[in-house]
Design a protein around this motif. Structure first.
Motif, PDB file in Angstrom:
ATOM      1  N   PRO A 150    -103.242 -48.639  90.775  1.00 31.77           N
ATOM      2  CA  PRO A 150    -103.189 -49.819  91.647  1.00 31.77           C
ATOM      3  C   PRO A 150    -103.123 -51.127  90.856  1.00 31.77           C
ATOM      4  CG  PRO A 150    -104.856 -48.282  92.416  1.00 31.77           C
ATOM      5  CD  PRO A 150    -104.404 -47.797  91.078  1.00 31.77           C
ATOM      6  N   THR A 151    -103.814 -51.152  89.716  1.00 32.03           N
ATOM      7  CA  THR A 151    -103.763 -52.349  88.873  1.00 32.03           C
ATOM      8  C   THR A 151    -102.373 -52.545  88.300  1.00 32.03           C
ATOM      9  OG1 THR A 151    -106.063 -51.921  88.289  1.00 32.03           O
ATOM     10  CG2 THR A 151    -104.881 -53.524  86.956  1.00 32.03           C
ATOM     11  N   ARG A 152    -101.771 -51.466  87.818  1.00 30.28           N
ATOM     12  CA  ARG A 152    -100.423 -51.579  87.265  1.00 30.28           C
ATOM     13  C   ARG A 152     -99.431 -52.062  88.319  1.00 30.28           C
ATOM     14  NH1 ARG A 152    -101.616 -45.861  84.605  1.00 30.28           N
ATOM     15  NH2 ARG A 152    -102.312 -46.509  82.520  1.00 30.28           N
ATOM     16  N   VAL A 153     -99.518 -51.478  89.514  1.00 32.23           N
ATOM     17  CA  VAL A 153     -98.611 -51.890  90.589  1.00 32.23           C
ATOM     18  C   VAL A 153     -98.820 -53.370  90.911  1.00 32.23           C
ATOM     19  CG1 VAL A 153     -98.015 -51.555  93.017  1.00 32.23           C
ATOM     20  CG2 VAL A 153     -98.432 -49.575  91.556  1.00 32.23           C
ATOM     21  N   GLN A 154    -100.087 -53.794  90.931  1.00 32.90           N
ATOM     22  CA  GLN A 154    -100.375 -55.205  91.193  1.00 32.90           C
ATOM     23  C   GLN A 154     -99.735 -56.104  90.143  1.00 32.90           C
ATOM     24  OE1 GLN A 154    -102.002 -56.159  93.864  1.00 32.90           O
ATOM     25  NE2 GLN A 154    -102.175 -58.357  93.461  1.00 32.90           N
ATOM     26  N   LEU A 155     -99.766 -55.681  88.882  1.00 28.09           N
ATOM     27  CA  LEU A 155     -99.173 -56.479  87.809  1.00 28.09           C
ATOM     28  C   LEU A 155     -97.644 -56.460  87.891  1.00 28.09           C
ATOM     29  CD1 LEU A 155    -101.459 -55.498  84.795  1.00 28.09           C
ATOM     30  CD2 LEU A 155    -101.500 -57.602  86.134  1.00 28.09           C
ATOM     31  N   PHE A 156     -97.075 -55.314  88.254  1.00 28.95           N
ATOM     32  CA  PHE A 156     -95.622 -55.257  88.409  1.00 28.95           C
ATOM     33  C   PHE A 156     -95.164 -56.259  89.467  1.00 28.95           C
ATOM     34  CE2 PHE A 156     -95.898 -50.471  87.283  1.00 28.95           C
ATOM     35  CZ  PHE A 156     -96.074 -50.797  85.946  1.00 28.95           C
ATOM     36  N   TRP A 159     -95.522 -59.993  88.277  1.00 27.32           N
ATOM     37  CA  TRP A 159     -94.485 -60.434  87.348  1.00 27.32           C
ATOM     38  C   TRP A 159     -93.075 -60.113  87.839  1.00 27.32           C
ATOM     39  CZ3 TRP A 159     -98.280 -58.153  83.421  1.00 27.32           C
ATOM     40  CH2 TRP A 159     -99.162 -59.142  82.971  1.00 27.32           C
ATOM     41  N   LYS A 160     -92.992 -59.695  89.134  1.00 25.45           N
ATOM     42  CA  LYS A 160     -91.693 -59.505  89.799  1.00 25.45           C
ATOM     43  C   LYS A 160     -90.816 -58.469  89.080  1.00 25.45           C
ATOM     44  CE  LYS A 160     -91.547 -64.118  91.858  1.00 25.45           C
ATOM     45  NZ  LYS A 160     -92.938 -64.426  91.554  1.00 25.45           N
ATOM     46  N   TRP A 161     -91.423 -57.356  88.758  1.00 25.45           N
ATOM     47  CA  TRP A 161     -90.681 -56.250  88.150  1.00 25.45           C
ATOM     48  C   TRP A 161     -90.446 -55.180  89.199  1.00 25.45           C
ATOM     49  CZ3 TRP A 161     -94.729 -56.325  83.723  1.00 25.45           C
ATOM     50  CH2 TRP A 161     -94.395 -57.340  82.797  1.00 25.45           C
ATOM     51  N   ASP A 179     -97.744 -38.752  88.292  1.00 29.99           N
ATOM     52  CA  ASP A 179     -97.335 -38.386  89.653  1.00 29.99           C
ATOM     53  C   ASP A 179     -97.918 -39.359  90.675  1.00 29.99           C
ATOM     54  OD1 ASP A 179     -95.942 -36.232  88.689  1.00 29.99           O
ATOM     55  OD2 ASP A 179     -97.541 -34.781  89.035  1.00 29.99           O
ATOM     56  N   ASP A 180     -99.175 -39.725  90.480  1.00 30.74           N
ATOM     57  CA  ASP A 180     -99.800 -40.685  91.379  1.00 30.74           C
ATOM     58  C   ASP A 180     -99.122 -42.061  91.265  1.00 30.74           C
ATOM     59  OD1 ASP A 180    -102.297 -41.499  93.087  1.00 30.74           O
ATOM     60  OD2 ASP A 180    -102.241 -42.947  91.434  1.00 30.74           O
ATOM     61  N   LEU A 181     -98.798 -42.459  90.024  1.00 26.75           N
ATOM     62  CA  LEU A 181     -98.134 -43.748  89.823  1.00 26.75           C
ATOM     63  C   LEU A 181     -96.771 -43.766  90.496  1.00 26.75           C
ATOM     64  CD1 LEU A 181     -97.983 -46.537  88.460  1.00 26.75           C
ATOM     65  CD2 LEU A 181     -97.043 -45.388  86.445  1.00 26.75           C
ATOM     66  N   GLU A 182     -96.059 -42.662  90.386  1.00 27.21           N
ATOM     67  CA  GLU A 182     -94.729 -42.599  90.985  1.00 27.21           C
ATOM     68  C   GLU A 182     -94.793 -42.775  92.500  1.00 27.21           C
ATOM     69  OE1 GLU A 182     -90.708 -39.834  90.585  1.00 27.21           O
ATOM     70  OE2 GLU A 182     -92.616 -39.162  89.735  1.00 27.21           O
ATOM     71  N   GLU A 183     -95.807 -42.171  93.104  1.00 24.28           N
ATOM     72  CA  GLU A 183     -95.967 -42.309  94.548  1.00 24.28           C
ATOM     73  C   GLU A 183     -96.326 -43.741  94.937  1.00 24.28           C
ATOM     74  OE1 GLU A 183     -98.754 -40.440  98.133  1.00 24.28           O
ATOM     75  OE2 GLU A 183     -98.691 -39.493  96.151  1.00 24.28           O
ATOM     76  N   ARG A 184     -97.180 -44.377  94.146  1.00 25.03           N
ATOM     77  CA  ARG A 184     -97.609 -45.747  94.466  1.00 25.03           C
ATOM     78  C   ARG A 184     -96.468 -46.754  94.279  1.00 25.03           C
ATOM     79  NH1 ARG A 184    -103.223 -46.429  94.869  1.00 25.03           N
ATOM     80  NH2 ARG A 184    -104.427 -44.581  94.271  1.00 25.03           N
ATOM     81  N   ARG A 186     -93.316 -46.166  94.470  1.00 20.19           N
ATOM     82  CA  ARG A 186     -92.306 -45.939  95.493  1.00 20.19           C
ATOM     83  C   ARG A 186     -92.696 -46.675  96.780  1.00 20.19           C
ATOM     84  NH1 ARG A 186     -92.919 -40.883  96.189  1.00 20.19           N
ATOM     85  NH2 ARG A 186     -91.620 -40.230  94.437  1.00 20.19           N
ATOM     86  N   GLU A 187     -93.978 -46.616  97.117  1.00 18.08           N
ATOM     87  CA  GLU A 187     -94.446 -47.337  98.303  1.00 18.08           C
ATOM     88  C   GLU A 187     -94.302 -48.845  98.140  1.00 18.08           C
ATOM     89  OE1 GLU A 187     -98.436 -46.052  98.798  1.00 18.08           O
ATOM     90  OE2 GLU A 187     -97.906 -44.031  99.513  1.00 18.08           O
ATOM     91  N   ALA A 188     -94.377 -49.323  96.901  1.00 12.44           N
ATOM     92  CA  ALA A 188     -94.281 -50.762  96.633  1.00 12.44           C
ATOM     93  C   ALA A 188     -92.835 -51.212  96.413  1.00 12.44           C
ATOM     94  CB  ALA A 188     -95.124 -51.118  95.407  1.00 12.44           C
ATOM     95  N   GLY A 189     -91.888 -50.303  96.532  1.00 15.39           N
ATOM     96  CA  GLY A 189     -90.491 -50.664  96.348  1.00 15.39           C
ATOM     97  C   GLY A 189     -90.095 -50.839  94.896  1.00 15.39           C
ATOM     98  N   ILE A 190     -90.781 -50.146  94.001  1.00 17.64           N
ATOM     99  CA  ILE A 190     -90.499 -50.228  92.567  1.00 17.64           C
ATOM    100  C   ILE A 190     -89.916 -48.898  92.109  1.00 17.64           C
ATOM    101  CG2 ILE A 190     -91.515 -50.598  90.281  1.00 17.64           C
ATOM    102  CD1 ILE A 190     -93.714 -52.226  91.671  1.00 17.64           C
ATOM    103  N   GLU A 191     -88.940 -48.978  91.249  1.00 18.78           N
ATOM    104  CA  GLU A 191     -88.209 -47.779  90.810  1.00 18.78           C
ATOM    105  C   GLU A 191     -88.645 -47.373  89.401  1.00 18.78           C
ATOM    106  OE1 GLU A 191     -83.661 -46.487  89.518  1.00 18.78           O
ATOM    107  OE2 GLU A 191     -84.107 -48.515  90.230  1.00 18.78           O
TER     108      GLU A 191
END
Length: 789
Positions: A150-156, A159-161, A179-184, A186-191
């Motif tokens: 969740p922290t990584r996704v928040q940082l992405f 910084w608009k990545w 695997d968990d990161l990939e799911e999170r 994807r929900e955040a619209g990050i590839e």
């Protein structure tokens, strides 16, 4: 091995506890003193510190003493299996098991339920351990590795990545985390555009990251493998202001400076490669000055730990960051055991009665652990439903060779506390991929103005030529050049030159809604201009070839040239063009299209690419229409060249400038055949394409006008042939329009002159004959007839 342990659980040993004033409760622990994560180097002293304090406390387990029995698992499941067997089947009975790294905890936690043992880990982050069906008695003071995500996704998002890459060591903890990161994401619209893994050698994986233009890279591997990865990163130059690496934060602070025989990079190279990377780390040391269950603040704990380590450099001591978790793990166990004393006594049980068959005591210990809540040196200790620690995440960045705190993230509330002191090698956070800037390309205005001036002068020249031709239309020499066809040539040339102006108009001058009108204007001006100018010249050559290269077999007389047939031929060619343009405009009208060309790197050290965009006039079946037009015009050009060559030796007064017309046709044909393919090749370069096309039009028009009209002007000026046919008729008394009569008179004069010459020759021959007959001595006779003076 796991099956053998399960089968062995049917033969459960029951070792008696030693009797003393304080009854001992034994904890079986596996501390990795070496291996992928040598966390036991700091965690073991920390756990022993906690045991000493617990055993000294009279308010916690006053009748019991905790004792630690530990082995070095080397963070290796195979080694841990043997040690687990020793712990279970060697006296005394252990009431709790405390494994370290995730791979060992997975093995221990899955087997422990067969012995009714609670497992409490201080250094396991694998998300797989949160599975309650598989690990029903497992707890950990180290939060799950998924807490980083969740922290990584928040940082992405901050910084608009929207595009990241990953590289992982192939172990269960990192695979499940990813695997968990990939799911999170994807929900955040990050590839996740690139996903690489390795077992021991990361060289190929790092090269693939470089090859696939990875910029934002999440690395999941143990500390020893991290050094291998970044040695390869240095070799591949996968670092600097264009790249950001996200690593796990529980490495030693100087992990990249530790000498490692498995890599061939220097400390300076490693330091250069890791600069600027970001770590996400579970908050393992309470940042606040709070005295918790142990009556120690976090700073006091660190001071005692440093003393316990005997002056060792904490940055070179494995597990130093996780030491507070091991300390709080012992306190969590002690407080839970203390909480079970009363309920067990009420049920007639005692802690010292524990054995591997007594499930009731295990249930009470589980219940007490599940409801744990206290302040530890690592922060507030509480477990979720899966037995994982709930905590804050610390965000750090390596700046100048040392880690700086740049923020905290509370995943339970979604709050990001940001310090704003993040520092980047470049001007700011890099782009997640090469930045592509779309840029419309417009025609150079200097070039447009320059060519327009030439085109304007050409139109002025065309007007002069047209005026000259109309004014002198009654002059015999001009009449014999078919002035009406020459007028058409001049008008067509001016129309072709006028097409240069809309040819240079683009989106800089008109709005996109008006652009289709400009497209049609270009097409009609250029098409009709070519048809009128070239069609009039082609007609002259065509009829010269048709009339003056064939003879009437009966009369041996050349065919008569009728002017209306010339005009009709031009009209047919013009009608064909008009009809084809009308059909094109109705069926497939021109419209504006934006064409993309090869991306270009701008000058300077910018991580961007320019995407050139050009506005073109196009239609749905543009290729088909151009093929028809080019094919038709090309055949006319080739036929014109052939006819010009065939008629180059013909001399006729009916069309007295057909040789000049042939030269103009050669010129137009050559320029058109060169311009069409070159313009298509240079279509991505708007200036070169316009310059080549427009200058070809200008030059061909200039040459055509000069070749056709300048010789006529020069002849009339130098020879003074300015009188009209009517004026010449009044002077001579005969019509100058009748060329046949003029030829007849000239032949009669030549015949009389020839007859006179023949008569004089006959008289001379007669005189010579007489001299030969009557004067044998011809020399003497000649002297008598013509004596010398």
């Amino acid at each position: 091995v796991r099956d053998s342990l399960t089968r062995s659980s049917t033969l459960l040993p029951s070792f008696p506890l030693q009797s003393s004033s304080k009854k001992k409760l034994y904890i079986g622990a596996l501390f990795p003193m070496s291996g992928g994560w040598p966390g036991g180097q700091a965690c073991l002293p920390s756990a022993q510190m906690a045991l000493d304090l617990v055993n000294k406390r009279t308010d916690i387990l006053p009748d019991y003493e905790l004792e630690l029995i530990h082995y070095d698992s080397m963070c290796d499941p195979g080694e841990a299996t043997k040690l687990l067997y020793d712990l279970l089947y060697t006296e005394p009975i252990k009431i709790v098991l405390m494994p370290g790294c995730s791979s060992v905890s997975t093995l221990v936690a899955e087997a422990a339920r067969m012995w009714n043992l609670i497992v409490l880990s201080y250094g396991s982050s694998s998300p797989a351990l949160s599975n309650r069906q598989r690990f029903p008695t497992f707890f950990r003071t180290h939060p799950s590795a998924t807490l980083h995500n969740p922290t990584r996704v928040q940082l992405f998002q901050k910084w608009k990545w929207t595009k990241i890459a990953t590289i992982q060591q192939t172990t269960e903890v990192f695979t499940s985390t990813l695997d968990d990161l990939e799911e999170r994401v994807r929900e955040a619209g990050i590839e996740i555009s690139v996903r690489q893994s390795f077992l021991t050698d990361p060289a190929v994986a790092v090269k693939n990251l470089k090859r696939q233009d990875a910029r934002i890279i999440v690395g999941l591997f143990y500390e020893t493998e991290a050094r291998k990865v970044f040695c390869e990163v240095y070799k591949e130059k996968l670092y600097g202001k264009k790249y950001v690496w996200f690593l796990i934060g529980w490495y030693a602070d100087n992990w990249f400076k530790i000498k490692d025989a498995s890599i061939n990079c220097t400390v300076e190279q490693m330091t250069e490669a890791v600069e600027g990377h970001v770590t996400t780390e579970i908050v393992m040391l309470n940042p606040e000055t709070v005295r918790g269950a142990s009556k120690l603040t976090s700073q006091e704990f660190l001071a005692q730990l440093m003393s316990k380590l005997g002056g060792k450099n904490p940055e070179e001591t494995g597990g130093f960051q996780e030491a507070p978790l091991a300390y709080d793990a012992v306190w969590a166990l002690a407080l839970a055991l203390n909480k079970t004393v009363g309920p067990l006594k009420a049920k007639g049980h005692r802690l010292e009665d524990f054995n591997y068959n007594n499930r009731d005591i295990t249930v009470e210990i589980y219940r007490a652990m599940n409801t744990s809540s206290f302040e530890g040196v690592s922060g507030h200790v509480v477990f979720d439903a899966q037995g994982s620690r709930m905590a804050w995440t610390l965000i750090e960045q390596l700046q100048g060779g040392s880690y700086k705190k740049i923020g905290y993230y509370d995943s339970t509330k979604g709050n990001l506390s940001w310090y704003g002191n993040d520092k980047w090698i470049g001007s700011g956070p890099p782009a997640d991929q090469t930045v592509v800037i779309e840029e419309f390309r417009y025609l150079s205005q200097k070039l447009f103005v320059s060519v327009s001036v030439f085109a304007g002068l050409g139109i002025l020249l065309g007007i002069v030529c047209l005026t000259f031709n109309i004014y002198n239309r009654n002059v015999r020499y001009i009449q014999n050049s078919q002035p009406y066809l020459n007028n058409m040539t001049a008008v067509g040339c001016m129309m072709a030159l006028a097409a240069v102006f809309p040819l240079g108009i683009d989106g800089l001058h008109v709005h996109r809604r008006q652009f289709p009108v400009v497209c049609q204007f270009r097409l009609w001006l250029l098409g009709l201009g070519f048809s009128i100018a070239y069609g009039s010249m082609f007609t002259k050559i065509w009829w010269v070839h048709a009339v003056f290269t064939k003879k009437d077999e009966k009369k041996d007389k050349r065919k008569h040239l009728e002017p209306w047939k010339l005009y009709a031929t031009v009209g047919v060619l013009l009608c064909i063009d008009i009809l084809s343009l009308i059909i094109w405009q109705i069926l497939d009208p021109l419209h504006i299209t934006v064409e993309k060309f090869t991306r270009e790197a701008p000058k300077g050290d910018l991580d961007v690419l320019i995407q050139p965009l050009l506005e073109h006039c196009s239609s749905e079946k543009m290729t088909t229409w151009l093929g028809v037009v080019y094919g038709y015009k090309g055949l006319l050009l080739l036929l014109g060249i052939f006819l010009a060559y065939e008629t180059k030796s013909i001399s006729t007064e009916k069309i007295n400038d057909h040789r000049a017309v042939g030269m103009a046709i050669y010129n137009v044909a050559v320029l058109c055949m060169i311009t069409a393919p070159v313009t298509m090749i240079l279509s991505s370069q708007q200036d070169a394409s316009f310059a080549f096309a427009s200058l070809a039009i200008v030059f061909s028009v200039y040459i055509t006008l000069v070749v056709l009209f300048v010789p006529k002007m020069r002849r009339l000026i130098t020879r003074g042939e300015w009188q009209s046919d009517a004026q010449e008729t009044m002077k001579t008394g005969s019509s100058t329009n009748n060329n046949d009569e003029e030829k007849s008179r000239q032949l009669e004069r030549e015949n009389k002159e020839l007859q006179k010459i023949i008569q004089e020759v006959s008289q001379a021959l007669s005189l010579v004959t007489r001299l030969k007959t009557f004067c044998p001595d011809r020399h003497a006779c000649v002297l008598d007839m013509f004596p010398p003076e």
